[in-house]
Design an enzyme around this catalytic site. Sequence first.
Site, PDB file in Angstrom:
ATOM      1  N   GLU A   1       0.846  -1.204   0.000  1.00  0.00           N
ATOM      2  CA  GLU A   1       0.000   0.000   0.000  1.00  0.00           C
ATOM      3  C   GLU A   1       0.881   1.254   0.000  1.00  0.00           C
ATOM      4  O   GLU A   1       1.891   1.322   0.719  1.00  0.00           O
ATOM      5  CB  GLU A   1      -0.843  -0.044   1.286  1.00  0.00           C
ATOM      6  CG  GLU A   1      -1.807   1.119   1.468  1.00  0.00           C
ATOM      7  CD  GLU A   1      -2.559   1.014   2.799  1.00  0.00           C
ATOM      8  OE1 GLU A   1      -2.080   0.298   3.709  1.00  0.00           O
ATOM      9  OE2 GLU A   1      -3.628   1.637   2.912  1.00  0.00           O
TER      10      GLU A   1
ATOM     11  N   LYS B   1      -9.391   2.133  -1.914  1.00  0.00           N
ATOM     12  CA  LYS B   1      -9.603   1.615  -0.562  1.00  0.00           C
ATOM     13  C   LYS B   1     -10.965   2.076  -0.040  1.00  0.00           C
ATOM     14  O   LYS B   1     -11.334   3.245  -0.195  1.00  0.00           O
ATOM     15  CB  LYS B   1      -8.495   2.115   0.354  1.00  0.00           C
ATOM     16  CG  LYS B   1      -8.432   1.438   1.718  1.00  0.00           C
ATOM     17  CD  LYS B   1      -7.159   1.877   2.460  1.00  0.00           C
ATOM     18  CE  LYS B   1      -6.988   1.177   3.787  1.00  0.00           C
ATOM     19  NZ  LYS B   1      -5.709   1.557   4.447  1.00  0.00           N
TER      20      LYS B   1
ATOM     21  N   CYS C   1      -5.243  -3.218   2.694  1.00  0.00           N
ATOM     22  CA  CYS C   1      -5.035  -3.236   4.154  1.00  0.00           C
ATOM     23  C   CYS C   1      -6.338  -3.348   4.942  1.00  0.00           C
ATOM     24  O   CYS C   1      -6.934  -4.415   4.981  1.00  0.00           O
ATOM     25  CB  CYS C   1      -4.226  -2.005   4.567  1.00  0.00           C
ATOM     26  SG  CYS C   1      -3.352  -2.245   6.141  1.00  0.00           S
TER      27      CYS C   1
END
Lengths: 618, 618
Positions: free
Chosen positions: A41, A113, A149
């Site tokens: 990331e 995300k 994540c």
Amino acid sequence: MRLALCQLNPTVGALDANVDAILATAQQARDAGAALAVFPELAVTGYPPQDLLDRPAFLDDVERAVARLVAEAPRGLALLVGAPVRNTAPTGKRLFNAALLVDDGRIAATTFKQLLPTYDVFDEYRYFEPAPPQTVVTFRGVRLGVHLCEDMWNNREEDPYQLYAANPVDDLARQSVDVFVNLSASPFAVGRPAFREGIVRDTVAEHGVPFVLVNQVGANTELVFDGQSSVWQPDGRKAVALRPFAEDFAVWDLGNDENTANAVETSHWDVSTAAPSGDAAHPSSNDIADALPGDAPVHPSMLGADLHAARTDGRDDVDDLLDALILGVKDYFAKQPFFKKALVGLSGGIDSALTAAIACLALGGERVVGVTMPSRYSSSGSVDDSRALADAFGLEFYRVPIVPAVTAFGQMLAGTADSATDATGGDRVGDAVIPGGPTGVTEENLQARTRGVVLMAMSNAHGHLLLTTGNKSETAVGYATLYGDMAGGLAVLSDVFKTDVYKVARRVNERLGKAAIPEPTLTKPPSAELRPGQKDSDSLPPYDVLDPILRAYVEHHLDVDGIVAETGTDAETVRRMLNLVDRNEFKRWQAAPGIRVSTKAFGAGRRFPLVEGWERKA
Amino acid sequence: MRLALCQLNPTVGALDANVDAILATAQQARDAGAALAVFPELAVTGYPPQDLLDRPAFLDDVERAVARLVAEAPRGLALLVGAPVRNTAPTGKRLFNAALLVDDGRIAATTFKQLLPTYDVFDEYRYFEPAPPQTVVTFRGVRLGVHLCEDMWNNREEDPYQLYAANPVDDLARQSVDVFVNLSASPFAVGRPAFREGIVRDTVAEHGVPFVLVNQVGANTELVFDGQSSVWQPDGRKAVALRPFAEDFAVWDLGNDENTANAVETSHWDVSTAAPSGDAAHPSSNDIADALPGDAPVHPSMLGADLHAARTDGRDDVDDLLDALILGVKDYFAKQPFFKKALVGLSGGIDSALTAAIACLALGGERVVGVTMPSRYSSSGSVDDSRALADAFGLEFYRVPIVPAVTAFGQMLAGTADSATDATGGDRVGDAVIPGGPTGVTEENLQARTRGVVLMAMSNAHGHLLLTTGNKSETAVGYATLYGDMAGGLAVLSDVFKTDVYKVARRVNERLGKAAIPEPTLTKPPSAELRPGQKDSDSLPPYDVLDPILRAYVEHHLDVDGIVAETGTDAETVRRMLNLVDRNEFKRWQAAPGIRVSTKAFGAGRRFPLVEGWERKA
């Protein structure tokens, strides 16, 4: 299809160096026959970029860096790489936290995300717009469940309370995926790697699809990232396990287990020799053998740690703690150009000894300078133990007694001794020599601050970075002097409770196969030596009583009732300690940055008002 | 229907005192014939409660405090009051930021905040779940468009870029409302009151409905809230205007303009005398007449401020700045129990003079202690000007020359002077007396740190709070010594650029009608006096060149190109200053909390990595 797991150590903001490392590793991946190279990331910016993301000039440079990455990426394989991307909608935060699929000179797909961690040290909603549900990325016929994540952490099995309504992993699974791919920058805390692994295993078990996780490694200011990128198979096997606390690389073949086993055995890759740039952005692995003069490292062995059960790979939490601290110091130096050597004030006690030892393991003894600064209250053992430590680690060592300056301050301050009475402008001006001068806590702090001045003068004169040595127990209750022993640029142990300081110190000696940290330092009663016969236990409960109280309060947010129930300590003591923690927020506000190794460290992830009036009833 | 605007000054976390104040003011509102008393956002906890909201024990106490408020609220009128409320859904953040309609012993309606500011000093998504669109609250037949602070700020007219997709005010308007009611905790920054007022006026103009805004007042740690609660009528008139920087109260009749005018003229209410508790949570108004010995205050007059145009009510930005700083100091002392007096190191320069003056205006001269600490480089004017200031403000004054300690440090450090060469463990131990000792920057910092030790010893011995004196210009470029002049518990001027320091200082003298801050202090060239003949301009551009560069960079995120275009300063100078700002993040990490008076202060609202590798290309 062969995937490459590229566990890199970016420096926050170092866009050119980060892109160089991505390009070099992509070449490595292509040479290894990979079709897709996966990076962490925000690999382009490093994590966490924080308010650099508020600067338009930085965002322009990010776009240029991404454009160069797209243009220069080797052809014949694709890259999946994390970067911030501008939000072009008329409303919302200006950025998305994105995974870019770079293929054949263009960005072939983008995944944003959805779940933005905004708690503890995480501030992602400060910068990023949360994305709506994303679609599977199809690459060469393979359906990739790409996510970032936190997107995987909203996991019912591991935590009954779900922080988010959306569950991106479930949403992807509903679209049918061949493999989950998670780009992470998931920082280390004791116990966190096992928790993270549990989530991946649960996900694999639930959905019956392999899972590739590529995590950032390295330290950036307060945060240490442990790496430990991995591939898990639906049958519950870990097919790839990259190293903890070091850059690493492996390839893995989707649907071909033979090849997978091979990858685990042989493809560990030391970026310190393989990467073409070899600059500060790419520190060598933190193998302690590199850092020590002469002694062969002892292989990590089991400690009878009562903290947590040992891990199945032969490492335990104490190993993780030590390696995280070493990496934290190493990268703090490697990623800034100003300081080459570390400076440590050595008291003869365990905290300064371990701080110096960790600095030696991170930097080599020749880059560490120790100073002992005896006062009239220092025991002879303080100097002797400090000298023995300096000899064992081969560090530069000085002795600077502080009596002359303390005496001068006493005389200077004598004229201010009774200022509390009926003074009005002008009347008291003059170099009065009223007998007296500082006593009590004032005198104790004066000694500590005199040492702080000496150390900072040496730091200024020689360009050394002063390490501060306070542990988490002291930092919690304020058993430290602002501008005195709290002076310094990096607090190595400020997230390590005193009882754990001893465990880590003994582990250092075990690894080195000798008592490099002297035995008296490990066994004598803790003392600040700021008045005759002083012991920490004069002011505080024993650390094996204190630390569980502090851990329950600071890390688990329990209060008096819960802590009494959990620890068995009397309510009066617990209340007194909690109030000490609260009352010392003002010291911690001005504390040096520390290396975060728990789920709740003092520092940027803990934000309490200095001025507040809450009075606990319990 | 008569509404009461209750502009209170809560202390963060002081739940009992805050509820006491709400209850007392509700009684006042009922006595004034109001049907509905409106309080600020999070009035029960004070704003911002920060990580107190992470503590279950604190949340339990909040629920008890709300229950008491509901039980004890006077009957016959309703209260609209801000408090955190638990989110009972199975997912999402654990809390909502709520407005509670308390009526007749129960919570009759609840409105949740939809837009959660998460930028600069605001961290609301850290704690609160953003609410879906809310419905109008009907109370005694009146349709109230209740919303909270940020809910009104997503305003197209004032800012073309909308941070949120939702627009709660528009959503409410679509449901038909008789009056908008906004509960705010909107902190002060120069220019912010006018911007806030513009949004209210736009909203009133767009929807043709009156608007009641009740804002928190008072300071909590870094933040100052200016109050200035108001009622605006659809015809563009301001029907009620509560005082800036002081608690205040007014009633206003929906649909009855005669009564409204009356409210504006007569119902200002000094909480310091009217509130029953009269404790630290309720400081008296910050009328400077209270704080000064003898001198009658001069009515605020116009200054030829080139910063911004003067406001229509006769106050300008310099008045706001001065009043915000006074309130910041006053509440910092009033809301904590540990310190009664302020301690200031007086250099004879403008920063320490203004810091001491503001402390006197906030606390009274009898609660301020000044210390002059001449070195061998200090001009005689430094001591004379400091003494004149002390006389003018009636503060306790000491003179502590620092030469003895500086000399002692020099001798102690001489043995460490050439540590950079081939040292190995043990060889250099001893009290060496190599001629030499600290020079250059090391010596300059040593003097500043010696002063820091003196001041902290006086703080420890007498329980005074040390105020640090650095301004925003110095703080930005790092022209300050960590643990030296940066030592202290509150940085009064750290958000005020040097050129504004002069303006505020002159305003102090204008208000007092005399040169309380001595004319030489206002006119001599700025100098740190740490070496012979030193001037700030040796190291930095003149402040009238420097400050616009810093403002553009720190507050407006411009970079070299934009700043050159805006200021006309050469690119080389601009780049050098920007790099200085970046390089000194490490000092600011350890700086004392400051009083935020701009939209981007150093402190908790500005979060940059200490270790980062961005290199600007421009």
